[in-house]
Scaffold this active site. Structure first.
Site, mmCIF file in Angstrom:
data_model
loop_
_atom_site.group_PDB
_atom_site.id
_atom_site.type_symbol
_atom_site.label_atom_id
_atom_site.label_comp_id
_atom_site.label_asym_id
_atom_site.label_seq_id
_atom_site.Cartn_x
_atom_site.Cartn_y
_atom_site.Cartn_z
ATOM 1 C CG ASP A 109 -0.342 -0.144 2.518
ATOM 2 O OD1 ASP A 109 0.865 -0.390 2.595
ATOM 3 O OD2 ASP A 109 -1.057 0.004 3.520
ATOM 4 C CB CYS A 110 0.236 4.790 -0.642
ATOM 5 S SG CYS A 110 -0.503 4.713 -2.265
#
Length: 93
Positions: free
Chosen positions: A24-25
């Site tokens: 994820d980011c």
């Protein structure tokens, strides 16, 4: 960056060796902070890819520091090749 879950369970026990794992980011750059507090970006990139991550999203640690991690002996070229192969769809063996 959980080798047990990503490599032992998903890729080996569940027999999914070509399963693609993306973060994820910001997950790789977050490894420099609590709770792991990995000291350098090179080491954070190494921990992520060595533990089963193939594609990094939301930061540029793989792009900026993975080659240095290979040069420093923190990651093998074979590990990078595996991540690239999975990222390309697993068709090249």
């Amino acid at each position: 960056a959980n080798s047990w879950l990503l490599n032992d369970v998903m890729r080996n026990k569940w027999k999914q060796p070509d399963a693609l794992v993306t973060t994820d980011c910001g997950a790789v750059s977050n490894l420099n902070g609590a709770p792991l507090n990995i000291p350098t970006p090179q080491e954070a990139a190494a921990v992520a890819i060595n533990n089963g991550t193939d594609i990094e999203m939301g930061s540029t640690y793989f792009h900026d520091f993975l080659l240095d991690a290979v040069d420093d002996g923190l990651v093998s070229e074979e590990t990078v090749d595996g991540a690239v192969r999975r990222s390309k769809g697993g068709g090249e063996r």
